[in-house]
Design an enzyme around this catalytic site. Structure first.
Site, PDB file in Angstrom:
ATOM      1  N   GLU A 121       0.826  -1.206   0.000  1.00 23.94           N
ATOM      2  CA  GLU A 121       0.000   0.000   0.000  1.00 23.94           C
ATOM      3  C   GLU A 121       0.856   1.250   0.000  1.00 23.94           C
ATOM      4  O   GLU A 121       1.883   1.307   0.670  1.00 23.94           O
ATOM      5  CB  GLU A 121      -0.914  -0.021   1.246  1.00 23.94           C
ATOM      6  CG  GLU A 121      -1.860   1.151   1.345  1.00 23.94           C
ATOM      7  CD  GLU A 121      -2.828   1.013   2.539  1.00 23.94           C
ATOM      8  OE1 GLU A 121      -3.295  -0.107   2.816  1.00 23.94           O
ATOM      9  OE2 GLU A 121      -3.093   2.029   3.176  1.00 23.94           O
ATOM     10  N   GLU A 125      -2.624  10.969   2.752  1.00 28.39           N
ATOM     11  CA  GLU A 125      -3.811  11.204   3.567  1.00 28.39           C
ATOM     12  C   GLU A 125      -3.857  12.633   4.079  1.00 28.39           C
ATOM     13  O   GLU A 125      -2.851  13.191   4.513  1.00 28.39           O
ATOM     14  CB  GLU A 125      -3.843  10.216   4.723  1.00 28.39           C
ATOM     15  CG  GLU A 125      -4.205   8.846   4.180  1.00 28.39           C
ATOM     16  CD  GLU A 125      -4.306   7.830   5.263  1.00 28.39           C
ATOM     17  OE1 GLU A 125      -5.399   7.318   5.482  1.00 28.39           O
ATOM     18  OE2 GLU A 125      -3.276   7.577   5.902  1.00 28.39           O
TER      19      GLU A 125
END
Ligand SMILES: *[C@@H]1O[C@H](CO)[C@@H](O)[C@H](O)[C@H]1NC(C)=O
Ligand SMILES: *[C@@H]1O[C@H](CO)[C@@H](O)[C@H](O)[C@H]1NC(C)=O
Ligand SMILES: *[C@@H]1O[C@H](CO)[C@@H](O)[C@H](O)[C@H]1NC(C)=O
Ligand SMILES: *[C@@H]1O[C@H](CO)[C@@H](O)[C@H](O)[C@H]1NC(C)=O
Ligand SMILES: *[C@@H]1O[C@H](CO)[C@@H](O)[C@H](O)[C@H]1NC(C)=O
Ligand SMILES: *[C@@H]1O[C@H](CO)[C@@H](O)[C@H](O)[C@H]1NC(C)=O
Ligand SMILES: *[C@@H]1O[C@H](CO)[C@@H](O)[C@H](O)[C@H]1NC(C)=O
Ligand SMILES: *[C@@H]1O[C@H](CO)[C@@H](O)[C@H](O)[C@H]1NC(C)=O
Length: 481
Positions: A121, A125
């Protein structure tokens, strides 16, 4: 966010906690043979000002999106909303540049995530309550055992009010995060547990928004990481995604895990054009004009003739109607005139008779032509009542989501936040320009005057490339391009 943290305790087959976190088949599971990953296999810029890009190449995995001049709108209007899209395709090394504005709102998390089937991943964010920092993160093979991977970087202007370019450039050698063309972070392969936990398997692209600050859905640590408890009454909170340029560094139809190692060397590419590539490169549907142009002459003539025939027929019908109408009109007018004449004559005769008898005189008031009819006032006055009141349009954001019951229940599955995220001012990076990309550092900006203030490596090679969006943005960010 650690999408992966939701899947900790891999021995249990979990229902997805968030749609984004789901892996249908983990290729590292020795008892499974997973289907091939559909490839992108080309470079493409998806523009989100209409639904076309999502219709062609993404699955909406939660909620609904709206589309406008600012691109796709990912909105949290109420508890339980978390609109998210996931690419139907995978890239096997590549670059992803997302031009977006993060959502405001305490506890609201906007995210750009690349994720593979075995839970490699790469994240960006945005914490809604923090206007000027963005978190970068990564995971390899679902390993959650350390929490020092999150690093925060400053952005030159408010991430919620301005469009910025968040680029991930990912090769087998290194992973790089760029903000508006400036390299902020480099993760060399070996730095991730000797490469074992380096993200290296085919990734989907996921964009979404969620309420990390909802205490009924998240652990206290997550709420804290998200910047505090979300107050939905201050919403709606919207993340805008204008475009995403996705370059797949592999070509082919599919990517296949040839074993259960999760290593990039084990990934085989299957030659051909992918389903998504077919959709993206297919010529647009023909217009009526184009279809017409393709018809053979004979067919066109037939159409002309029949169209001419229709026109002639229509004309004759019209003429006939007109003539008939005129005739009818004349008859009516004559009848009317005759009637008027007669009434006048009668009235005159009556008056004369009365006068001869020495009684009364001419009384105008009862003899106007209106007395013979004409337009009565009876139709007026009724139109207004027939008009329906204008209906007020409700909020155009709707979302029908079933909050996941499993969202926060399983112990060990919390969105564990980094207790002590590393916060860095951008560090000088060694001079990595990625091969074959001469626009990796647009020295002249490209984002108006942003680049003057954007942190960057002093050693990063500057090019003399002219601004790419010189026309519009004058003050920080992608106001327009
Ligand atoms: C591997 O997949 C099997 C079959 O779905 C499942 O029962 C098992 O729990 C999985 N193992 C791991 C470690 O996830
Ligand atoms: C896609 O873009 C990369 C640079 O990001 C370039 O090296 C590559 O040649 C491009 N691939 C295609 C098929 O155009
Ligand atoms: C969407 O954006 C693209 C790229 O800027 C532009 O070419 C296109 O005309 C836009 N479409 C609409 C419907 O605004
Ligand atoms: C997208 O949705 C389709 C239809 O539900 C599904 O077959 C496909 O696996 C999904 N793609 C991804 C990458 O999840
Ligand atoms: C935003 O985040 C950075 C990095 O975590 C932090 O240093 C800063 O204080 C935060 N700002 C606000 C307003 O929370
Ligand atoms: C998981 O990551 C930690 C910290 O980077 C590392 O020490 C550990 O060896 C990794 N575990 C596996 C199974 O790779
Ligand atoms: C975003 O930044 C990347 C990396 O610098 C650059 O290659 C790309 O052209 C930029 N995209 C846009 C739309 O400006
Ligand atoms: C892939 O698409 C290109 C262009 O659309 C075409 O020339 C080529 O033959 C296709 N290849 C395969 C294997 O279908």
């Amino acid at each position: 966010m650690q999408f992966l943290s939701l899947l900790a305790g891999a021995s249990v087959l979990l229902t997805p906690v968030l749609a984004q976190t789901w892996t249908a088949c983990n290729p590292m599971n020795a008892s499974l043979t997973c289907p091939p990953d559909p490839a992108l296999g080309l470079n493409h810029t998806f523009y989100f000002n209409t639904s076309t890009a999502v219709d062609q190449a993404f699955n909406v995995t939660a909620g609904t999106l709206n589309y406008g001049n600012n691109g796709a709108e990912f909105t949290i209007a109420q508890k339980g909303d978390s609109p998210t899209i996931q690419s139907q395709f995978y890239i096997f090394f590549g670059s992803v540049s997302v031009i977006m504005r993060a959502a405001p709102g305490q506890g609201i998390i906007s995210s750009i995530v690349l994720q593979s089937d075995d839970l490699d991943e790469v994240d960006w964010e945005f914490i809604g309550g923090n206007a000027t920092y963005v978190e970068t993160n990564y995971f390899g093979k679902g390993n959650l055992s350390s929490y020092d991977r999150a690093v925060y970087y400053p952005v030159s202007s408010d991430t919620r009010d301005n469009f910025h370019n968040y680029t991930t450039h990912w090769t087998a050698e290194k992973l790089e995060w760029y903000i508006d063309g400036a390299l902020v972070r480099t993760l060399p392969y070996a730095a991730a547990d000797g490469g074992y936990n380096y993200p290296q398997t085919p990734m989907t692209v996921r964009l979404g928004i969620w309420a990390g600050g909802d205490p009924t859905e998240n652990q206290p640590g997550t709420v804290e990481w998200a910047g505090g408890v979300t107050d939905y009454s201050k919403g709606p909170f919207t993340m805008y995604v204008q475009s995403a340029t996705v370059n797949d560094f592999s070509t082919g139809k599919e990517y296949v895990y040839s074993d259960h190692s999760g290593s990039w060397q084990s990934i085989k590419t299957i030659a051909g054009n992918s389903t998504v590539a077919h959709k993206l490169t297919a010529p647009p549907p023909e217009t009526i004009a184009q279809k017409w142009a393709k018809l053979p002459t004979g067919a066109k003539l037939a159409v002309y003739c029949s169209a001419g025939g229709v026109a002639a027929l229509a004309l004759s019908v019209l003429l006939f109607t007109c003539i008939r109408q005129r005739r009818a009109g004349r008859r009516e007018r004559e009848a009317y005139n005759a009637k008027v004449e007669k009434e006048r004559d009668d009235a005159y005769r009556d008056q004369m008779e009365l006068r001869e008898k020495g009684l009364g005189g001419w009384d105008n008031s009862t003899q106007g032509e209106d007395a013979l009819g004409g337009w009565g006032g009876s139709h007026s006055g009724s139109d207004d009542e027939a008009r329906a009141p204008l209906t007020s349009k409700g909020p155009n954001i709707s979302s029908y989501e079933v909050p996941s019951p499993s969202r926060s229940t399983s112990p060990g599955l919390s969105r564990m936040a980094s207790p002590g995220p590393v916060v860095l001012s951008p560090q000088p990076q060694s001079a990595h320009a990625w091969a074959g990309d001469n626009q990796s550092m647009s020295g002249g900006g490209g984002y108006g005057n942003n680049s003057n203030t954007s942190p960057r490596s002093p050693t990063f090679p500057l090019t003399s490339q002219s601004p790419q969006y010189g026309s519009g943005s004058s003050k920080g960010g992608y106001h327009r391009f």
